[in-house]
Scaffold this active site. Structure first.
Site, mmCIF file in Angstrom:
data_model
loop_
_atom_site.group_PDB
_atom_site.id
_atom_site.type_symbol
_atom_site.label_atom_id
_atom_site.label_comp_id
_atom_site.label_asym_id
_atom_site.label_seq_id
_atom_site.Cartn_x
_atom_site.Cartn_y
_atom_site.Cartn_z
ATOM 1 C CB SER A 62 23.023 35.448 26.634
ATOM 2 O OG SER A 62 23.472 36.334 25.617
ATOM 3 C CE1 TYR B 239 17.701 34.568 18.966
ATOM 4 C CE2 TYR B 239 19.905 34.154 18.119
ATOM 5 C CZ TYR B 239 18.867 33.831 18.975
ATOM 6 O OH TYR B 239 18.995 32.765 19.851
ATOM 7 C CE LYS C 82 19.087 34.669 23.457
ATOM 8 N NZ LYS C 82 17.850 34.267 24.201
HETATM 9 N N1 LIG Z 1 19.358 26.218 20.184
HETATM 10 C C1 LIG Z 1 20.458 26.962 20.174
HETATM 11 O O1 LIG Z 1 21.475 26.629 19.552
HETATM 12 C C2 LIG Z 1 20.499 28.226 20.950
HETATM 13 C C3 LIG Z 1 21.680 28.974 20.915
HETATM 14 C C4 LIG Z 1 21.758 30.134 21.678
HETATM 15 C C5 LIG Z 1 20.697 30.517 22.460
HETATM 16 N N2 LIG Z 1 19.554 29.779 22.473
HETATM 17 C C6 LIG Z 1 18.439 30.258 23.297
HETATM 18 O O2 LIG Z 1 17.842 29.180 23.976
HETATM 19 C C7 LIG Z 1 16.490 29.487 24.281
HETATM 20 C C8 LIG Z 1 15.600 28.301 23.977
HETATM 21 O O3 LIG Z 1 15.592 28.069 22.588
HETATM 22 P P1 LIG Z 1 15.518 26.617 21.935
HETATM 23 O O4 LIG Z 1 16.763 26.421 21.187
HETATM 24 O O5 LIG Z 1 15.083 25.626 22.930
HETATM 25 O O6 LIG Z 1 14.356 26.860 20.843
HETATM 26 P P2 LIG Z 1 12.904 26.241 20.649
HETATM 27 O O7 LIG Z 1 12.943 24.753 20.626
HETATM 28 O O8 LIG Z 1 12.351 26.943 19.465
HETATM 29 O O9 LIG Z 1 12.134 26.705 21.954
HETATM 30 C C9 LIG Z 1 11.785 28.044 22.142
HETATM 31 C C10 LIG Z 1 10.650 28.119 23.152
HETATM 32 O O10 LIG Z 1 10.287 29.490 23.327
HETATM 33 C C11 LIG Z 1 8.878 29.570 23.229
HETATM 34 N N3 LIG Z 1 8.405 30.889 22.845
HETATM 35 C C12 LIG Z 1 8.622 31.541 21.684
HETATM 36 N N4 LIG Z 1 7.929 32.697 21.691
HETATM 37 C C13 LIG Z 1 7.273 32.768 22.875
HETATM 38 C C14 LIG Z 1 6.385 33.687 23.449
HETATM 39 N N5 LIG Z 1 5.984 34.794 22.805
HETATM 40 N N6 LIG Z 1 5.895 33.437 24.690
HETATM 41 C C15 LIG Z 1 6.255 32.311 25.350
HETATM 42 N N7 LIG Z 1 7.066 31.380 24.837
HETATM 43 C C16 LIG Z 1 7.568 31.613 23.606
HETATM 44 C C17 LIG Z 1 8.511 28.519 22.193
HETATM 45 O O11 LIG Z 1 7.129 28.228 22.232
HETATM 46 P P3 LIG Z 1 6.404 27.536 20.946
HETATM 47 O O12 LIG Z 1 6.792 26.078 20.983
HETATM 48 O O13 LIG Z 1 4.964 27.772 21.206
HETATM 49 O O14 LIG Z 1 6.910 28.227 19.731
HETATM 50 C C18 LIG Z 1 9.388 27.384 22.687
HETATM 51 O O15 LIG Z 1 8.796 26.749 23.784
HETATM 52 C C19 LIG Z 1 16.175 30.761 23.499
HETATM 53 O O16 LIG Z 1 16.240 31.862 24.360
HETATM 54 C C20 LIG Z 1 17.303 30.848 22.495
HETATM 55 O O17 LIG Z 1 17.572 32.184 22.107
HETATM 56 C C21 LIG Z 1 19.440 28.645 21.732
#
Ligand SMILES: NC(=O)c1ccc[n+]([C@@H]2O[C@H](COP(=O)([O-])OP(=O)(O)OC[C@H]3O[C@@H](n4cnc5c(N)ncnc54)[C@H](OP(=O)(O)O)[C@@H]3O)[C@@H](O)[C@H]2O)c1
Length: 303
Positions: A151, A179, A183
């Protein structure tokens, strides 16, 4: 044993199989690498196999014996989710941990998944709901299995709500609210799933995690604001992955718990128990969302 929970607390994961969505980038990549160091077998579920191959190469440089299997999964396409799941069930006999990690955040214009759902709600929530449903039988027959769903801080922020009158943002589009809805839906799904599992006295656990604020590709659509916030506020991926890793591997974790950073209103720090949005404890709302999601995905998800 380290005082603050960190990767030193993770015991060997030899013999365990993990599925991690979005394993090629950011938190998914970091989580995969760390679990590979602990001898887990990891199925990296990615939508772009070329990016996936590069991620595998990068991990293998650091962890030569990493046990990785790259498989295609597009969470924005119900057919791809079904195909991935069938292929997984054909190849594997056990699944110890499913990490519902992948996500998209705030594209500048409204976008849709293959089946016409708004991109964030469709990918982050409906996609992971559907994937979990298809993989549930193998999780259910694997001892001590868990489902970890990511989340976010935004699930407790001002715009966090379920916008029942326009779930797919057809009347208007607010990228932040959309968004936040996705979440909060992840959170409601994880909590409702936990309650259903407990009602059925299932051994499978549903656990939630969030990374606080971590600099990844996720902020790519935030422009200058994203660059500044990443510079000033964000923690590194090595810290951001700890809540997911704890939720996935700590033997003391209980179903229904939510792990996130300890400090600065849960934006940064080592992973501890965090509070969920009280809305996620409202059974009327979580059941309604569950039913709606079954309708959208075209499948019944019964435990
Ligand atoms: N970073 C933060 O501060 C933060 C905060 C709160 C929650 N989150 C959560 O953490 C999780 C991971 O995010 P992250 O920060 O690591 O971001 P990220 O670096 O952008 O990674 C997101 C991943 O999700 C994949 N993805 C997107 N759309 C997809 C689809 N249709 N099918 C399969 N894979 C898909 C992306 O693939 P591609 O590389 O091909 O685009 C990438 O591998 C997410 O759920 C996000 O909401 C992150």
């Amino acid at each position: 044993m380290a005082k603050k929970w960190n990767t030193e607390n993770i015991p060997s994961q030899m013999g365990k199989t993990f599925v991690i969505t979005g394993a090629n980038s950011g938190l998914g990549f970091g989580t995969t690498k760390e679990l590979a160091k602990k001898d887990a077998r990891i199925v990296m579920a990615v939508r772009n196999l070329e990016k996936g191959k590069r991620a595998v190469q990068k991990i293998k440089k650091e962890v030569p014996n990493a046990n990785l299997d790259l498989m295609k999964l597009d969470l924005g396409d119900l057919v791809s989710i079904k195909n991935f799941s069938h292929e997984f069930l054909r190849k594997y006999q056990e699944l110890h941990v499913l990490i519902n990690n992948a996500g998209v955040m705030m594209p500048n214009s409204k976008k849709q998944t293959k089946q016409g759902f708004e991109l964030q709600f469709g990918t982050n929530h409906i996609g992971h709901f559907t994937l979990t449903k298809y993989l549930f039988p193998i999780l259910n027959k694997t001892p001590n299995s868990r489902i970890v769903t990511l989340s976010s801080l935004v699930a407790k922020m001002k715009k966090a709500d379920i916008y029942w009158n326009d779930l797919h943002w057809e009347k208007s589009y607010d990228k932040m609210a959309s968004y936040a809805q996705s979440k909060l839906s992840n959170m409601m799904f994880g909590i409702e799933l936990d309650k259903l599992l407990k009602e059925k006295k299932s051994h499978v656990k549903s656990v939630l995690a969030h990374p606080g604020y971590t600099a990844t590709n996720l902020q790519q659509h935030m422009g200058f604001q994203g660059i500044v916030m990443n510079f000033l506020m964000a923690q590194k991926i090595e810290m951001g992955i700890l809540p997911s890793l704890r939720a996935a591997t700590d033997t003391n974790v209980k179903g229904g718990e939510y792990y996130g950073p300890e400090k600065m209103s849960n934006w940064r720090g080592f992973p501890v128990l965090n509070e969920i949005n009280v809305m996620a404890n409202n059974r009327e709302i979580t059941k309604k969302l569950w039913g709606k999601t079954e309708e959208f995905s075209g499948i019944k998800f019964e435990i």
